[in-house]
Write an enzyme that holds these catalytic residues in place. Structure first.
Site, PDB file in Angstrom:
ATOM      1  N   ARG A 209      47.975  40.710  41.025  1.00  0.00           N
ATOM      2  CA  ARG A 209      48.056  42.086  41.490  1.00  0.00           C
ATOM      3  C   ARG A 209      48.044  43.001  40.274  1.00  0.00           C
ATOM      4  NH1 ARG A 209      46.532  40.451  45.655  1.00  0.00           N
ATOM      5  NH2 ARG A 209      47.492  40.577  47.725  1.00  0.00           N
ATOM      6  N   GLU A 238      44.417  50.320  42.742  1.00  0.00           N
ATOM      7  CA  GLU A 238      43.190  50.034  43.518  1.00  0.00           C
ATOM      8  C   GLU A 238      43.175  50.914  44.764  1.00  0.00           C
ATOM      9  OE1 GLU A 238      42.787  45.864  44.463  1.00  0.00           O
ATOM     10  OE2 GLU A 238      43.145  45.282  42.404  1.00  0.00           O
ATOM     11  N   HIS A 255      38.581  42.751  42.418  1.00  0.00           N
ATOM     12  CA  HIS A 255      39.528  42.009  43.280  1.00  0.00           C
ATOM     13  C   HIS A 255      38.773  41.031  44.190  1.00  0.00           C
ATOM     14  CE1 HIS A 255      43.639  42.322  45.545  1.00  0.00           C
ATOM     15  NE2 HIS A 255      43.129  41.106  45.663  1.00  0.00           N
TER      16      HIS A 255
HETATM   17  N1  NAD Z   1      42.612  38.279  43.023  1.00  0.00           N
HETATM   18  C1  NAD Z   1      42.609  37.720  44.212  1.00  0.00           C
HETATM   19  O1  NAD Z   1      41.602  37.728  44.894  1.00  0.00           O
HETATM   20  C2  NAD Z   1      43.843  37.011  44.710  1.00  0.00           C
HETATM   21  C3  NAD Z   1      43.685  35.907  45.549  1.00  0.00           C
HETATM   22  C4  NAD Z   1      44.823  35.226  45.974  1.00  0.00           C
HETATM   23  C5  NAD Z   1      46.077  35.676  45.598  1.00  0.00           C
HETATM   24  N2  NAD Z   1      46.214  36.780  44.826  1.00  0.00           N
HETATM   25  C6  NAD Z   1      47.547  37.253  44.414  1.00  0.00           C
HETATM   26  O2  NAD Z   1      48.119  36.229  43.621  1.00  0.00           O
HETATM   27  C7  NAD Z   1      49.460  36.050  44.009  1.00  0.00           C
HETATM   28  C8  NAD Z   1      49.839  34.612  43.759  1.00  0.00           C
HETATM   29  O3  NAD Z   1      49.158  33.776  44.686  1.00  0.00           O
HETATM   30  P1  NAD Z   1      49.636  32.272  44.928  1.00  0.00           P
HETATM   31  O4  NAD Z   1      48.864  31.733  46.043  1.00  0.00           O
HETATM   32  O5  NAD Z   1      49.612  31.537  43.651  1.00  0.00           O
HETATM   33  O6  NAD Z   1      51.116  32.525  45.405  1.00  0.00           O
HETATM   34  P2  NAD Z   1      52.294  31.487  45.441  1.00  0.00           P
HETATM   35  O7  NAD Z   1      53.369  32.126  46.239  1.00  0.00           O
HETATM   36  O8  NAD Z   1      51.801  30.151  45.849  1.00  0.00           O
HETATM   37  O9  NAD Z   1      52.743  31.387  43.901  1.00  0.00           O
HETATM   38  C9  NAD Z   1      53.316  32.451  43.196  1.00  0.00           C
HETATM   39  C10 NAD Z   1      54.296  31.834  42.201  1.00  0.00           C
HETATM   40  O10 NAD Z   1      54.771  32.865  41.352  1.00  0.00           O
HETATM   41  C11 NAD Z   1      56.117  32.516  41.027  1.00  0.00           C
HETATM   42  N3  NAD Z   1      56.796  33.676  40.488  1.00  0.00           N
HETATM   43  C12 NAD Z   1      57.337  34.716  41.141  1.00  0.00           C
HETATM   44  N4  NAD Z   1      57.871  35.588  40.250  1.00  0.00           N
HETATM   45  C13 NAD Z   1      57.650  35.064  39.022  1.00  0.00           C
HETATM   46  C14 NAD Z   1      57.949  35.511  37.698  1.00  0.00           C
HETATM   47  N5  NAD Z   1      58.597  36.645  37.456  1.00  0.00           N
HETATM   48  N6  NAD Z   1      57.546  34.743  36.666  1.00  0.00           N
HETATM   49  C15 NAD Z   1      56.877  33.581  36.876  1.00  0.00           C
HETATM   50  N7  NAD Z   1      56.591  33.098  38.112  1.00  0.00           N
HETATM   51  C16 NAD Z   1      56.970  33.850  39.161  1.00  0.00           C
HETATM   52  C17 NAD Z   1      56.677  31.998  42.329  1.00  0.00           C
HETATM   53  O11 NAD Z   1      57.835  31.209  42.107  1.00  0.00           O
HETATM   54  C18 NAD Z   1      55.522  31.192  42.861  1.00  0.00           C
HETATM   55  O12 NAD Z   1      55.602  29.839  42.521  1.00  0.00           O
HETATM   56  C19 NAD Z   1      49.501  36.443  45.487  1.00  0.00           C
HETATM   57  O13 NAD Z   1      50.786  36.902  45.846  1.00  0.00           O
HETATM   58  C20 NAD Z   1      48.491  37.541  45.563  1.00  0.00           C
HETATM   59  O14 NAD Z   1      49.141  38.763  45.312  1.00  0.00           O
HETATM   60  C21 NAD Z   1      45.111  37.449  44.368  1.00  0.00           C
HETATM   61  O1  DEZ Z   2      46.241  38.024  48.480  1.00  0.00           O
HETATM   62  C1  DEZ Z   2      45.127  37.557  48.565  1.00  0.00           C
HETATM   63  O2  DEZ Z   2      44.886  36.528  49.235  1.00  0.00           O
HETATM   64  C2  DEZ Z   2      43.978  38.190  47.837  1.00  0.00           C
HETATM   65  O3  DEZ Z   2      44.407  39.268  47.092  1.00  0.00           O
HETATM   66  C3  DEZ Z   2      42.813  38.465  48.723  1.00  0.00           C
HETATM   67  O4  DEZ Z   2      41.730  37.713  48.253  1.00  0.00           O
HETATM   68  C4  DEZ Z   2      42.441  39.889  48.759  1.00  0.00           C
HETATM   69  O5  DEZ Z   2      41.265  40.071  49.466  1.00  0.00           O
HETATM   70  P1  DEZ Z   2      41.184  41.032  50.731  1.00  0.00           P
HETATM   71  O6  DEZ Z   2      42.233  40.627  51.684  1.00  0.00           O
HETATM   72  O7  DEZ Z   2      41.466  42.428  50.259  1.00  0.00           O
HETATM   73  O8  DEZ Z   2      39.815  40.849  51.225  1.00  0.00           O
END
Ligand code: NAD
Ligand code: DEZ
Length: 384
Positions: A209, A238, A255
């Site tokens: 994020r 964003e 993103h």
């Molecule tokens: N760019 C994209 O398209 C995209 C896609 C998927 C997810 N995301 C974002 O990525 C984030 C993570 O996804 P995920 O599936 O790995 O989630 P997840 O919940 O499986 O893993 C997140 C991890 O972060 C850890 N965490 C929380 N606070 C922390 C800190 N201060 N320091 C270190 N570790 C910490 C948690 O313990 C957890 O294990 C989602 O919450 C979402 O916001 C973005």
């Molecule tokens: O949290 C997530 O899974 C990602 O940020 C996700 O890929 C965002 O994509 P959107 O839902 O905006 O299409």
């Protein structure tokens, strides 16, 4: 049953038409009036699901978000109204892991350096962080995981503190949820002090994020430190990234790190499964029914194609680019991010890429050892 779904969520018709009428909406601008007669609401990360959106709706039976993150949903509010909610944890983890790995390969090749010689710190070792680590470890890169929460929970992997990662890692990849309170809050986790403390020549990737990095501080530090390399898929504010930041970023995308076709299909499918469960409906479909074949079904590699060999980094990158060439998104981003609705349009029109698993590698001659094949398999490719 009336199903309101974000217009940019693929496979909704294939999976949900048996439940009722589907209406597609612009998720960023969904209004309470549009949402008032929904029985089922299917959203993405750009829809704020809260009392303001839903107080006129008295019939909502399920809210599903085809995302990993849940920061756009007021889950306490849904709980207070006994409205079941489900997100799609892990659906796009492989997509994000491959995006981060490909971006690192791209930077390494661009800088004439070897990714295999780097130490990569992964902050947040959940689904996407672990998927990134899986690719890197398959390639033989040393990974330092930082996740104090998992560590406290007794996860048996080796963990490092953020300070150790800052001091020792050459590359830092961020994979945490956005949290504003508590001991481990991530809002501006990378503030000016931490950014300024990055080791010389650090590469910093953010695929989680935007607000995990103070983007104004990043501009300040980035303008003083041309040694840093930046990969940003997510941006503070964003859909309006701060204009001055973009030229400082080496790989910039809107993103879409999670936008593989497989990840998208899994996200919608997980919501379908949840609705089946809530309505006692038999699950009759599968994710693989949804996915089209990849345009390159098989690719042959010769005996020299030891993908593990650092000297073959460019070949591995070439292979990875067949699944996803991040340079295309980077070029479009620079042309379009500042245009009206440019950021959202790029996401809407994004040609969903495929994951490594869509590509079958055919090792045509026997290898001296089967390690390269195993590594390719570990990276996620299909291997024959
Ligand atoms: N760019 C994209 O398209 C995209 C896609 C998927 C997810 N995301 C974002 O990525 C984030 C993570 O996804 P995920 O599936 O790995 O989630 P997840 O919940 O499986 O893993 C997140 C991890 O972060 C850890 N965490 C929380 N606070 C922390 C800190 N201060 N320091 C270190 N570790 C910490 C948690 O313990 C957890 O294990 C989602 O919450 C979402 O916001 C973005
Ligand atoms: O949290 C997530 O899974 C990602 O940020 C996700 O890929 C965002 O994509 P959107 O839902 O905006 O299409």
């Amino acid at each position: 049953m009336k199903i309101i779904a974000d217009e940019n969520m693929p496979y909704v018709v294939e999976l949900f038409n048996e439940f009722g009428d589907i209406e597609f909406v612009d998720g960023r601008h969904l209004t309470p009036e549009q949402a008032q007669d929904a029985d089922v609401l299917l959203v993405r990360s750009i829809t704020k699901v809260n009392a303001a959106l839903l107080e006129q709706n008295q019939q909502l039976k399920f809210v599903g978000s085809a995302t990993i993150g849940t920061d756009h949903v007021d889950i306490d509010y849904l709980d207070s109204r006994n409205i079941p909610f489900s997100n799609a944890p892990g659906c796009n983890a492989t997509a994000v892991g491959e995006y981060a790995f490909i971006a690192m390969l791209e930077l390494a090749t661009r800088c004439g350096e070897s990714l295999k010689d780097k130490v990569v710190g992964i902050v947040g070792a959940g689904n996407t962080g672990s998927a990134t680590a899986k690719c890197l470890e398959a390639y033989g890169v040393k990974v330092m995981l930082c996740d104090p929460i998992k560590q406290q929970e007794g996860d048996e992997r080796a963990f490092y503190s953020l300070e150790q990662v800052l001091a020792e890692a050459d590359v830092i990849s961020l994979h945490v949820p956005i949290t504003k309170d508590g001991e481990h809050k991530t809002w501006f986790l990378f503030d000016e002090a931490r950014l300024a403390a990055l080791k010389p020549n650090t590469w910093l990737l953010n695929c989680c994020r935007g607000e995990v990095i103070d983007n104004n501080a990043l501009i300040k530090v980035g303008q003083q430190r041309s040694d840093l390399k930046l990969v940003l898929d997510v941006w503070q504010g964003e859909p309006n990234p701060i204009t001055e930041l973009v030229p400082l970023v080496d790989i910039a995308t809107p993103h879409i790190a999670g936008y593989s076709l497989e990840g998208k299909a899994k996200g919608t499918f997980m919501l379908y499964e949840k609705l089946c469960q809530l309505t006692n409906t038999k699950v009759t479909k599968t994710v693989s029914d949804l996915l089209p074949p990849f345009h390159i079904s098989e690719f042959s590699l010769s005996v020299n194609a030891d993908l593990l060999d650092g000297a073959n980094q460019a070949k591995l990158l070439g292979l990875a680019r067949m699944a996803y060439d991040v340079r295309d998104d980077d070029v479009k981003f620079r042309q379009r991010f500042a245009q009206l609705n440019g950021f959202d349009q790029m996401r809407k029109q994004h040609k969903h890429r495929r994951e490594f698993s869509a590509l079958t590698l055919n090792f045509v001659q026997a290898q001296l050892s089967n390690e390269p094949m195993l590594a390719a398999e570990q990276l996620g490719f299909k291997v024959t």
